[in-house]
Design a protein around this motif. Structure first.
Motif, mmCIF file in Angstrom:
data_model
loop_
_atom_site.group_PDB
_atom_site.id
_atom_site.type_symbol
_atom_site.label_atom_id
_atom_site.label_comp_id
_atom_site.label_asym_id
_atom_site.label_seq_id
_atom_site.Cartn_x
_atom_site.Cartn_y
_atom_site.Cartn_z
ATOM 1 N N ASP A 1 0.809 -1.137 -0.145
ATOM 2 C CA ASP A 1 -0.149 -0.017 0.077
ATOM 3 C C ASP A 1 0.841 1.157 -0.007
ATOM 4 O O ASP A 1 1.852 1.649 0.877
ATOM 5 C CB ASP A 1 -0.823 0.272 1.236
ATOM 6 C CG ASP A 1 -1.907 1.057 1.074
ATOM 7 O OD1 ASP A 1 -1.735 2.028 0.441
ATOM 8 O OD2 ASP A 1 -2.522 1.232 2.236
ATOM 9 N N ILE B 1 -8.077 -1.239 7.412
ATOM 10 C CA ILE B 1 -8.401 -2.217 6.499
ATOM 11 C C ILE B 1 -7.956 -3.384 7.007
ATOM 12 O O ILE B 1 -8.672 -4.475 7.092
ATOM 13 C CB ILE B 1 -7.765 -1.654 5.258
ATOM 14 C CG1 ILE B 1 -8.159 -0.414 5.022
ATOM 15 C CG2 ILE B 1 -7.837 -2.971 4.282
ATOM 16 C CD1 ILE B 1 -7.066 0.186 3.691
ATOM 17 N N THR C 1 -10.730 -5.248 9.405
ATOM 18 C CA THR C 1 -11.900 -5.733 8.486
ATOM 19 C C THR C 1 -11.306 -7.010 7.730
ATOM 20 O O THR C 1 -12.113 -8.131 7.877
ATOM 21 C CB THR C 1 -12.563 -4.952 7.611
ATOM 22 O OG1 THR C 1 -11.511 -4.364 6.767
ATOM 23 C CG2 THR C 1 -13.201 -3.580 8.162
ATOM 24 N N ARG D 1 -10.761 6.220 2.890
ATOM 25 C CA ARG D 1 -9.929 5.463 4.115
ATOM 26 C C ARG D 1 -10.533 5.763 5.436
ATOM 27 O O ARG D 1 -10.807 4.865 6.213
ATOM 28 C CB ARG D 1 -8.490 5.739 3.900
ATOM 29 C CG ARG D 1 -7.839 5.179 2.660
ATOM 30 C CD ARG D 1 -6.539 5.479 2.838
ATOM 31 N NE ARG D 1 -6.011 4.696 1.611
ATOM 32 C CZ ARG D 1 -4.732 3.812 1.634
ATOM 33 N NH1 ARG D 1 -4.246 3.417 2.951
ATOM 34 N NH2 ARG D 1 -4.633 3.299 0.274
ATOM 35 N N GLY E 1 -13.498 3.619 5.677
ATOM 36 C CA GLY E 1 -12.992 2.445 5.833
ATOM 37 C C GLY E 1 -12.765 2.185 7.349
ATOM 38 O O GLY E 1 -13.049 1.236 7.905
ATOM 39 N N THR F 1 -15.537 -6.660 3.411
ATOM 40 C CA THR F 1 -14.176 -6.121 3.216
ATOM 41 C C THR F 1 -13.632 -6.021 1.783
ATOM 42 O O THR F 1 -13.044 -4.989 1.414
ATOM 43 C CB THR F 1 -13.268 -6.991 3.996
ATOM 44 O OG1 THR F 1 -13.851 -7.352 5.309
ATOM 45 C CG2 THR F 1 -11.757 -6.440 4.192
ATOM 46 N N LEU G 1 -14.674 -2.976 0.288
ATOM 47 C CA LEU G 1 -14.055 -1.982 0.803
ATOM 48 C C LEU G 1 -12.696 -1.714 0.087
ATOM 49 O O LEU G 1 -12.288 -0.725 -0.307
ATOM 50 C CB LEU G 1 -13.776 -2.104 2.245
ATOM 51 C CG LEU G 1 -13.364 -1.053 3.237
ATOM 52 C CD1 LEU G 1 -14.601 0.169 3.188
ATOM 53 C CD2 LEU G 1 -12.990 -1.536 4.562
ATOM 54 N N VAL G 2 -11.888 -2.765 0.125
ATOM 55 C CA VAL G 2 -10.910 -2.796 -0.572
ATOM 56 C C VAL G 2 -10.791 -2.711 -2.077
ATOM 57 O O VAL G 2 -9.907 -2.061 -2.676
ATOM 58 C CB VAL G 2 -9.652 -4.219 -0.401
ATOM 59 C CG1 VAL G 2 -9.522 -4.409 1.036
ATOM 60 C CG2 VAL G 2 -10.342 -5.357 -0.942
ATOM 61 N N TYR H 1 -5.018 -11.444 0.623
ATOM 62 C CA TYR H 1 -5.623 -11.065 1.866
ATOM 63 C C TYR H 1 -5.586 -12.116 2.809
ATOM 64 O O TYR H 1 -5.750 -12.041 4.084
ATOM 65 C CB TYR H 1 -6.996 -10.687 1.348
ATOM 66 C CG TYR H 1 -6.832 -9.241 0.337
ATOM 67 C CD1 TYR H 1 -6.731 -8.288 1.357
ATOM 68 C CD2 TYR H 1 -7.026 -9.382 -0.764
ATOM 69 C CE1 TYR H 1 -6.528 -7.020 0.466
ATOM 70 C CE2 TYR H 1 -6.897 -8.263 -1.590
ATOM 71 C CZ TYR H 1 -6.675 -7.235 -0.866
ATOM 72 O OH TYR H 1 -6.540 -5.790 -1.556
#
Lengths: 277, 405, 294, 236
Positions: B211, C17, C20, C148, C151, C210, C213-214, C228
């Motif tokens: 990220d 993040i 979640t 974010r 998030g 999630t 969201l991502v 993930y």
């Protein structure tokens, strides 16, 4: 992890040191063993899934290291001078595999070491009461399982002539080990072999005739794993043994499946050798 | 222990299966070694579609005409699974068991580097429509050719365009993802910046899949004019989104790969607009081709009809790789199956090849750092979404090209 | 300029993040002792459902979250009995069996995902994604990206809802009881079958949300689930396997390490640092940061 | 009229048979004890009644309806509660949550506050430790909590599985006093014990289980005087 160490040992020594391949192979094994010793001492205190994840994290860390360092060529990897004679490597691998089998056989079946390993696997506290030092035996098995893997890594590097952090420290074979183990039955010697034959045959046939439906491969493999675990929890071989035993009128008993012990974990953690060529 | 069993079995089985090859009607057997699964599957499947399109058109027309007779082509896939070892295995299988006449190459340089020596051994020529990393051409494989010029040949063109902006950019931040191709791209960006007297304030190679928002926050504090990024499509999308989220727009955002890709534009929508990139081909390019497709537009229409997407330069280069083989084998006049002498002769023909296709000219370099890469092309700079060339070749690029005959 | 506040904020936002990603995974491990290898694939599927729903309805992804949750709750609820069958009964090593079974599920979902969605990367547009707050005062500056922040708010909300459910409701007490002593919970009238199905449904639902969201903040391809899964693993191990209250802190910790490393030390070494930190923590405290896992 | 009717049940663990045609009954308001040594099948019997285990032959009826084959939570709903061997509390739940788990079922939820009050009255020590995790309690306190938890279920039949096991002698006495007290209140109780002296004293009727079969039965007094029982279980 140890596979990558062996592979990079050979690659670095041959490429930068100008060493002969034959000399680098034992060193690949040696470094793998040394690493296993220093890694094993602390990580073997971890239990079960934590041990698996600990070694996994370490393997990923090594992979990152290989990506960053200059001596390993970073993400570009290392190319060795090609020596394209498969039968040469065939004999090398046969030698290592055969030697390892023989060594393990002697150690586990004939030497007192095997008894110690089994004692710890069955009952760690009991083994300690008998004066066996479990950590020591675990580290010994860990090193013992790392050395041949390091040797194979060395051979692999020269055979494929190209290694990079992904191929040396990747985990694609972890999956396959699991598949073999489950299709074939854990905790038996022959089970994984049968699993290997089935998966290998399936793969070869699939890619030969159905390569247009590549995604299907994942689905078929997934369904096969799921169904096996659901309906043949002992794997094909284990189920067969149960069936045979019960038809002989013996008491049905699930094939003894020991908890994953240290050496098995290490085996599943690292990258194995290529499975077809 | 399991691994040992695995290997022993593989050794045993490979001996057993080696014998099984049947006799069929004469066709050109063409091995396609590419990553159909694994981390590079996205790119791998772009190459697959490119090769497939070519084969389909050839076979629709009855095949490749050799001495008045037509021979169809048959593509045989070997999945490299995004892994060098698998690529080598696949190459070995295609060469030894399938007895292919010719190979179409992988996606990504690691995989190519592993497959190429195996094909050298079996003396099977390969043209790859991808693999832009300079590493491959430095190895000087005799049997390996590529239709896309390496990134150090093309990468500077977009920067050259950016340098002409008014006011000229002075400061740049260069980032690369930590894989072979992206790193080479970032290096090219950095070197070109230095050549153009744009100050590189920060240069970093970051692990892929990171990220980058915190990094971009830090970059923002430096206020560079140009952010140049070497990476693959998903990473580019993430970077653009990250910049958008922290509400920062440098004068120019420079990326090499993916800018012209439909997926990139679709995924980002409006965000993609001020991104600059370089490419060697777009569907709007004016080209004239002799074989199969007369121009870029007809190719794009064909792909659209077949797969419902707009082709990017990788896909086009892959179809062009097929064309290169087709042209070479027609020149050679050799009917399948090709024997070893014919394969060697094919390499000679490929080396001398100079054809015009819908993709542009194909002419493989004979020596130097671009050995066997296609240097007949002229790299173009693009601003994404607009998807039309901002300018064609810049002077420096031309000089660059001349210096490598 | 002073970077530190920004770095810390970014770390917290990344951590949000991670919360979640990992919290449902931890819940399911804590209650059922399943290490679900398919967690990343649920995230991926959720992302694609969100993507298509957004395409059809034009609604903001955050408004779609409840729909995605309901759909995947149902899927999880229906799948759970198969998993239960695998991990119970006369099988040795249920943990490994569950792991392998979900590995198979993962392959199936990934294969189907590739077949249906193709190989390309998708991302869900959101109005929030293009705006941010910006504070600037002399050397001090702080950018807060709305999407974010949303998030993080979502992560906090999920955490609080789960906390409330587990601590304040009878159902939640039953879930905790089931996790601690299955047989006694049955004697108390807890229907373990149904409870497991609900918990698994909740987990799959959270994971799918999630994904939305991502996919809004980053992007998603059908190949990407594995990334993930790794993250979920790491957070949960740091927190201590199955120790739910540890998850938010472990996630924030991981986010901060990442953010601090990438800016202050070396961007190249970020991932290496994450792995090494995880390893060292495991060695010092084998049961996670708080020593409460099992 | 028997509230609980166990009709020739046989139970297996895998290949090993633990119960062989065990049959007995418990009448409303009675305190019935099953005696037996370790491994005689006492716990198996209770677990089978509670629905944790399923018999492969035979039936269990409760208030006339068939309950064998039902899962544990439905048996609990029918009104049978088990105070399991070794307490088996929820170690990381606090005392009050453990008790609240007793009224998890809808049937009992309505009377939760009332039942809580009466359990705290019966065991004031639990009220003092409301917020403490169950695993931090002493053995005696844990046993009280286990009994309290069962009482929260408003049971029509309470089953005790070796409630005196592992307790100090003075606590053993107290536990038996509690059981006797509950019996006096008119509750129907099925007790499993190894502590034969104490158990015979308080029970209305007893069964003796040996190797998975019932070998003797009778009132407490009868058995106390039965020479075989005296020899085998009372050590006289």
């Amino acid at each position: 992890m140890f596979f990558g160490v062996g592979a990079y040992t050979t690659a670095i020594l041959m490429k930068l040191g100008g060493w002969a391949f034959i000399l680098t192979v034992p060193l690949g094994g040696l470094f793998a063993g040394i690493l296993a010793f220093f890694v094993g001492l602390p990580t073997l205190r971890l239990k079960g899934s934590y041990f698996a994840i600990g070694t996994w994290a370490l393997a990923l860390a090594l992979q990152q290291l290989a990506l960053i360092l200059d001596i390993t060529g970073g993400p570009d990897g290392m190319r060795l001078p090609p020596y394209l004679n498969p039968s040469y490597f065939y004999y090398w691998m046969l030698g290592v595999v055969g030697g390892t089998f023989a060594l393990y056989w002697i150690l586990l079946e004939w030497a007192p070491f095997g008894l110690k390993v089994r004692a710890i696997r069955e009952d760690q506290d009991g083994a300690m009461a008998l004066g066996i030092n479990p950590t020591r035996v675990k580290v010994q098995s860990f090193v013992l399982s790392a050395v041949p893997v390091g040797l194979l890594g060395s051979i692999y590097a020269y055979w494929i002539t190209f290694i990079d952090p992904l191929s040396a420290f990747g985990d694609i074979l972890t999956d396959q080990a699991v598949v073999m183990a489950v299709v074939g039955g854990l905790g038996t010697l022959i089970g994984p072999a049968i699993g290997a034959v089935i998966v290998f045959t399936f793969k070869t046939l699939f890619w030969a005739y159905l390569s247009d439906y590549q995604v299907l491969y994942l689905i078929i493999l997934g369904v096969a794993i799921a169904l096996t675990v659901l309906f043949l929890p002992n794997g094909l071989w284990g189920t067969f043994i149960n069936y045979r035993d019960s038809s002989r009128g013996m008491r049905t008993q699930s094939v003894s499946r020991p908890r994953i012990d240290a050496s098995e974990h290490s085996d599943e953690q690292e990258k194995g050798a290529p499975e077809h060529g | 222990m399991k691994r040992m069993t695995w290997i022993t079995l593989f050794l045993a089985l490979s001996l057993v299966t080696a014998g099984a090859v049947g006799a069929e009607a004469p066709v050109f057997k063409i091995g396609v070694i590419t990553s159909l699964s694994g981390g590079l599957a996205t790119g791998g499947n772009v190459t697959k579609q490119g090769y497939e399109m070519w084969a389909k058109r050839v076979n629709d027309a009855g095949g490749i005409e050799i001495n008045g007779k037509q021979y169809p082509v048959k593509l045989i896939y070997g999945d490299a699974q995004s892994e060098p070892s698998q690529a080598a295995s696949a190459a070995e299988r295609l060469a030894a068991q399938e007895k292919i006449d010719f190979a179409l190459g992988p996606y990504s340089s690691g995989v190519t580097l592993a497959a190429a020596p195996v094909l050298e051994k079996y003396k099977i020529p390969m043209v790859t429509g991808s693999a832009e990393s300079p590493l491959i051409w430095r190895e000087k494989f005799k049997f390996t050719f590529g239709t896309i010029p390496p990134v150090n040949f093309t990468g500077s063109s977009a920067l050259n365009v950016i340098a002409t902006l008014d006011p000229p950019p002075k400061r740049a931040v260069v980032i690369g993802s930590n894989d072979a191709f992206s790193k080479a791209t970032a290096e090219t960006f950095r070197d070109t910046c230095e050549k153009l007297k744009i100050k590189v304030m920060k240069y970093d190679i970051v692990p892929s899949g990171q990220d980058l928002t915190p990094y971009m926050s830090a970059v923002r504090a430096m206020r560079p004019d140009v952010i140049a990024f070497g990476g693959h499509d998903e990473e580019l999308i993430r970077l653009v989104k990250a910049l958008r989220q922290i509400h920062y727009a440098p004068k120019a955002l420079l990326m090499h790969y993916g800018v012209t890709e439909p997926a990139f534009i679709e995924a980002l929508g409006k965000d993609a607009e001020q991104v600059y990139g370089a490419s060697v081909w777009t569907p709007t390019l004016k080209t004239k081709g002799g074989l199969i497709w007369p121009d870029a537009q007809s190719y794009a229409a064909d792909i659209k009809a077949a797969f419902g997407i707009v082709p990017d330069y990788t896909m086009a280069a892959c179809s062009a790789a097929g064309l290169a083989f087709q042209a070479a084998v027609m020149q050679l006049g050799a009917a399948p199956p090709l024997d070893e002498a014919q394969k060697l002769a094919l390499v000679d023909v490929l080396e001398k090849l100079d054809i015009h296709t819908f993709y542009g000219p194909i002419k493989f370099s004979h020596e130097g750092e671009f050995y066997h890469a296609n240097t007949g092309l002229t790299p173009l700079a693009f601003r994404s979404r607009v998807a039309r060339p901002l300018s064609s070749v810049r002077p420096t690029t031309r000089r660059h090209r001349r210096s490598t005959p | 300029m002073e970077l530190l506040p920004q770095v810390i904020l970014d770390g917290i936002l990344i951590g949000g993040i991670y919360i979640t990603i990992a919290i449902g995974f931890s819940l399911v491990f804590g209650v059922m002792h399943i290490i679900d290898f398919a967690v990343g694939e649920w995230i991926m599927l959720g992302a694609f459902l969100g993507y298509y729903l957004n395409g059809w309805t034009g609604l903001d992804p955050f408004a779609l979250l409840p729909v995605v949750f309901v759909v995947f709750f149902g899927i999880g609820y229906l799948i759970q009995p198969a998993i239960q069958r695998v991990i119970s009964g006369h099988r040795g090593n249920p943990l490994l069996m569950g792991l392998v079974f979900t590995f198979g599920i993962m392959l199936i979902i990934r294969g189907l995902g590739l077949t249906i969605f193709g190989f390309y990367s998708r991302s869900i547009p959101s109005k929030l994604a293009a705006s941010s707050w910006l504070f600037e005062k002399g050397d001090f500056f702080l950018t807060v990206p709305f999407v974010r922040l949303a998030g993080l708010a979502f992560a906090v909300a999920i955490t609080l809802v789960l906390h409330y459910m587990l601590k304040k409701t009878d159902f939640g007490t039953g879930v905790r009881a089931l996790a601690q002593h299955k047989e006694s919970a049955g004697l108390m009238g807890v229907d373990s079958h149904k409870t497991n199905c609900i918990i698994y449904g909740i987990y799959v639902g959270i994971s799918a949300m999630t994904g939305v969201l991502v996919c809004t903040i980053f992007s998603m391809t059908p190949m990407e689930g594995g990334r993930y899964t790794v993250l979920a693993f790491f957070v949960v191990v740091l927190a201590g396997m199955g120790y739910l209250p540890g998850v938010p802190w472990a996630a924030l910790f991981l986010g901060l390490i990442q953010s601090i490393f990438i800016v202050y030390l070396s961007a190249s070494y970020t991932l290496l640092a994450v792995f090494v930190v995880l390893y060292i923590i495991l060695l010092i405290s084998p049961k996670g940061l708080f020593g409460r896992g099992w | 009229m028997n509230v609980l009717e166990v009709d020739n049940i046989s139970v297996r663990y895998g290949d090993i048979q633990a119960l062989w045609d065990v049959g007995f009954g418990v009448r409303e308001g009675q305190l019935v004890t099953i005696l037996g040594t370790n491994g005689a099948g006492k716990t198996t019997t209770l677990k089978t009644i509670a629905g944790v285990l399923q018999p492969f032959s035979g039936n269990v009826r409760f208030n006339g309806s068939l309950i064998s084959g039902l899962p544990a939570h439905e048996v609990a709903d029918a009104g049978i509660s088990l105070v399991p061997e070794g307490r088996q509390l929820f170690p990381q739940l606090n005392v009050e949550d453990n008790l609240r788990m007793g009224s998890y079922l809808k049937r009992t939820k309505v009377r939760r506050d009332q039942n809580l009050k009466s359990v705290y009255n019966l065991f004031p020590v639990l009220a003092e430790r409301k917020k403490q995790e169950a695993q931090t309690l002493s053995g005696g306190e844990q046993q009280m909590l286990a009994i309290g938890r069962a009482l929260m279920q408003d049971p029509k039949l309470i089953m005790f599985d070796e409630p005196s096991l592992g307790l100090a002698p003075i606590l053993v006495q107290e536990v038996f006093n509690i059981i006797r007290e509950l019996s006096r209140q008119g509750r129907t109780i099925l007790l499993v014990e190894q502590n034969v002296h104490q158990a015979l004293k308080i029970s209305d009727y007893c069964y003796v289980l040996e190797n998975g079969r019932i070998v003797h039965e009778g009132t407490g007094k009868d058995l106390e005087q039965d020479p075989k029982v005296r020899e085998a279980y009372l050590g006289i």
